[in-house]
Design a protein around this motif. Structure first.
Motif, PDB file in Angstrom:
ATOM      1  N   GLU A  61       0.706  -1.210   0.226  1.00  0.00           N
ATOM      2  CA  GLU A  61      -0.059   0.129  -0.085  1.00  0.00           C
ATOM      3  C   GLU A  61       0.936   1.254   0.044  1.00  0.00           C
ATOM      4  O   GLU A  61       0.653   2.027  -0.688  1.00  0.00           O
ATOM      5  N   ARG A  62       1.944   1.379   0.752  1.00  0.00           N
ATOM      6  CA  ARG A  62       2.922   2.345   0.841  1.00  0.00           C
ATOM      7  C   ARG A  62       3.538   2.550  -0.654  1.00  0.00           C
ATOM      8  O   ARG A  62       3.647   3.794  -0.957  1.00  0.00           O
ATOM      9  N   VAL A  63       4.001   1.613  -1.227  1.00  0.00           N
ATOM     10  CA  VAL A  63       4.765   1.746  -2.487  1.00  0.00           C
ATOM     11  C   VAL A  63       3.596   2.151  -3.289  1.00  0.00           C
ATOM     12  O   VAL A  63       3.811   2.929  -4.252  1.00  0.00           O
ATOM     13  N   ALA A  64       2.456   1.562  -3.395  1.00  0.00           N
ATOM     14  CA  ALA A  64       1.457   2.006  -4.386  1.00  0.00           C
ATOM     15  C   ALA A  64       1.385   3.660  -4.297  1.00  0.00           C
ATOM     16  O   ALA A  64       1.104   4.212  -5.309  1.00  0.00           O
ATOM     17  N   ALA A  65       1.048   4.086  -3.136  1.00  0.00           N
ATOM     18  CA  ALA A  65       0.737   5.204  -2.688  1.00  0.00           C
ATOM     19  C   ALA A  65       1.945   6.136  -3.245  1.00  0.00           C
ATOM     20  O   ALA A  65       1.621   7.283  -3.782  1.00  0.00           O
TER      21      ALA A  65
END
Length: 368
Positions: free
Chosen positions: A61-65
């Motif tokens: 989720e952090r990488v995607a954001a």
């Protein structure tokens, strides 16, 4: 780790009880092996679920954001020269370490339960089967300290978990690789995320984090469980007057050559090989009373306890022999030109760790 801790006279009475009730006690041990294998599989499953929940999900989720607002791509865009990427990796690494602490805490708690189960079971079976009450109570703190502090395969359990975070092909390494190479190759955010999380077709279990690192974690937990079980048994055996143990390898095509070569051999306490002998090791030890009795587990169901790994493999189809040893070595073994002992050397290891991991995906017979 000897039976010298026993009070005078107790050792002789315990040995007499061992001889008298050996058949029943060892038969129970072989049955116990299957139950322990199922418990270890449960510990592995719990660790994998927790890793996906506390590491894979928040990191993805952090990488995607982060990547959704980062449009730059190309060979010149690197983590070293791009503050945004460097900050993203640092945040992802913090999430990995935070999640792994939870995974490790859960796994250590489960392994601690396995240690207590093993110690209690050995003592209870001694009372109910050997009918002895004179053994000194096992010191659980001493055993727990031995399990925690003794290294196996070159590191302690704490250090092995640390390698999954920051070692080669560890979670941090894989996140950095996915982001850096993805940016340099011009991949989209979705493609970079897919590298880490996996594909829908693969049930999101075929990515670097969701697949490779989970496989490493499962192997690590199983190896730690083999260490915990063998260490606990060795310590409790000593308090029961058992001076020797027999090395027992699981009888199936996934068994490593080094374990197969030691299968059935008898060693003095503290002087022989103690599981784990390699990553993903499933071998164990049972008390040696001077003769083979009872049955032991195999992929084909119970077989006599005296069955060694080479004897079991001789009765398997050539396809199983080839899978276990490799076609060339299997042919040499069938022809009598190569022995199991000769396959232990550095230059004749028939299975790599990656191959062991692939074979380990085959369900164990007791899990069917």
């Amino acid at each position: 780790m000897t039976s010298s801790r026993l009070p005078p006279g107790v050792k002789e009475r315990l040995r007499a009880a061992l001889r008298q009730h050996a058949d029943t006690w060892l038969s129970r041990f072989y049955r116990h092996e299957i139950l322990v294998a199922r418990a270890v599989r449960g510990i592995q499953d719990d660790a994998a679920k927790e890793f996906r929940r506390t590491v894979v999900r928040p990191v993805v989720e952090r990488v995607a954001a982060g990547m959704a607002t980062f449009e730059r791509r190309g060979q010149d865009v690197t983590i070293a020269t791009t503050p945004e990427l460097r900050r993203l990796i640092a945040e992802a690494e913090a999430l990995v370490r935070q999640g792994m602490r939870r995974v490790q805490d859960q796994a250590r708690a489960n392994l601690g339960q396995l240690v207590r189960q093993e110690a209690d079971w050995v003592q209870e079976s001694a009372r109910k089967v050997l009918r002895i009450e004179t053994a000194r109570p096992v010191s659980l703190p001493r055993i727990e300290a031995a399990v925690e502090q003794r290294p196996y395969l070159g590191a302690t359990t704490e250090e092995w978990f640390g390698s999954l975070v920051g070692g080669d092909n560890g979670a941090v390494d894989n996140v950095r690789f996915a982001v850096q190479t993805g940016v340099q190759r011009g991949l989209t955010t979705d493609e970079i995320v897919r590298t880490l999380r996996g594909t829908r077709a693969g049930d999101f279990e075929d990515g670097l984090l969701s697949g490779s690192n989970v496989d490493q974690l499962r192997a690590m937990v199983r190896t730690a469980a083999a260490h915990a079980s063998a260490t606990t048994r060795a310590e409790t055996f000593a308090d029961l007057g058992v001076d020797q143990y027999q090395f027992v390898a699981t009888l199936d095509s996934k068994t490593s050559i080094i374990c197969a070569a030691n299968d059935g051999k008898v060693f003095e306490m503290g002087k022989g090989p103690m599981p784990p002998l390699h990553p993903n090791c499933r071998s164990g030890i049972v008390p040696w009373t001077g003769r083979e009795v009872g049955n032991r587990a195999s992929v084909d169901g119970p077989v006599p306890a005296s069955t060694t790994f080479p004897e079991w493999l001789e009765g398997q189809p050539r396809s199983v022999q080839d899978e276990m040893l490799g076609p060339t070595r299997a042919a040499a073994w069938r022809a009598g030109d190569l022995t199991f002992a000769q396959m232990i050397g550095k230059d004749l290891q028939p299975l790599s760790i990656d191959r062991l991991r692939q074979l380990d995906r085959i369900p164990d017979p007791e899990d069917a």
